[in-house]
Design a protein around this motif. Structure first.
Motif: not given
Length: 207
Positions: A96-102, A104-108, A137-143
């Motif tokens: 899981l890379s290019h993780i953006r917060r703020g 976006s809360e997303a990763g690739t 765990t990372l609490k991202l919104h989007r993958v």
């Protein structure tokens, strides 16, 4: 030093998902990784960026680990090697890379599976496990993920892992030396169900 702490043999989260175990790469993984990549080169080359001439050497692997360490320290990427749970053999990798917060809360998401382990469900299990890690765990919104149109197996992995098609990007990445169109896929938390099981003794802090 955080990077040295990370590359020690005991650090990093370990995930279990549907017959696979996933954890960050370690220096001792070099032999198994180089052997599997070498045996799978013809199988993987049509779907990956061109390999540098020294890609399978130990110094290149050390540089890879150092980069992984920096990215994990910054929280911008989480690389995991994927192992057969029953044998402990290295089967592939998922990142899981290019993780953006703020906002976006997303990763690739990116992944590969060695040719001897293709078609056994390990890649789908690893992708599902990484998505659960991203959301729980990372609490991202989007993958997000992408694959070349002719990689039917990769597209099926994403579909089975709950990703939805979101269109096509022209000349998205240079694959095997040529700019290639890619199919785009995405998954968001409101479509997420379940989660990857953490291995005994591991926490869910993401650190």
């Amino acid at each position: 030093m955080a990077i040295l702490d990370w590359i020690s043999e005991r650090s990093g989260p370990t995930l279990q998902s549907e017959g696979v175990v996933m954890r960050p790469p370690r220096p001792a993984d070099y032999g198994a990784w180089a052997a599997l990549r070498a045996a799978s080169q013809a199988y993987l080359a049509p779907f990956e960026p061109a390999w540098p001439e020294d890609d399978l050497t130990r110094p290149a692997f050390r540089r890879r680990l150092a980069l992984y360490g920096r990215e994990m320290d910054l929280g911008t990427a989480w690389p995991f090697f994927v192992f057969e749970a029953s044998t402990g053999q290295l089967a592939g990798a998922v990142t899981l890379s290019h993780i953006r917060r703020g906002v976006s809360e997303a990763g690739t998401l990116g992944y590969w599976i060695g040719q001897p382990y293709a078609g056994k469900g390990y890649c789908t299990a690893a992708v599902r496990g990484m998505v659960a890690f991203a959301f729980d765990t990372l609490k991202l919104h989007r993958v997000e993920a992408a694959c070349v149109p002719w990689n039917v197996a990769s597209r099926r992995v994403l579909e089975k892992a709950g990703f939805e098609s979101e269109g096509m990007a022209r000349a998205y990445l240079k694959i095997n030396g040529e700019w290639a169109d890619h199919l785009l896929f995405g998954r968001v938390t409101d479509r997420h169900e379940g989660g990857a099981e953490m291995a005994p003794g591991e926490d869910r802090s993401g650190g």
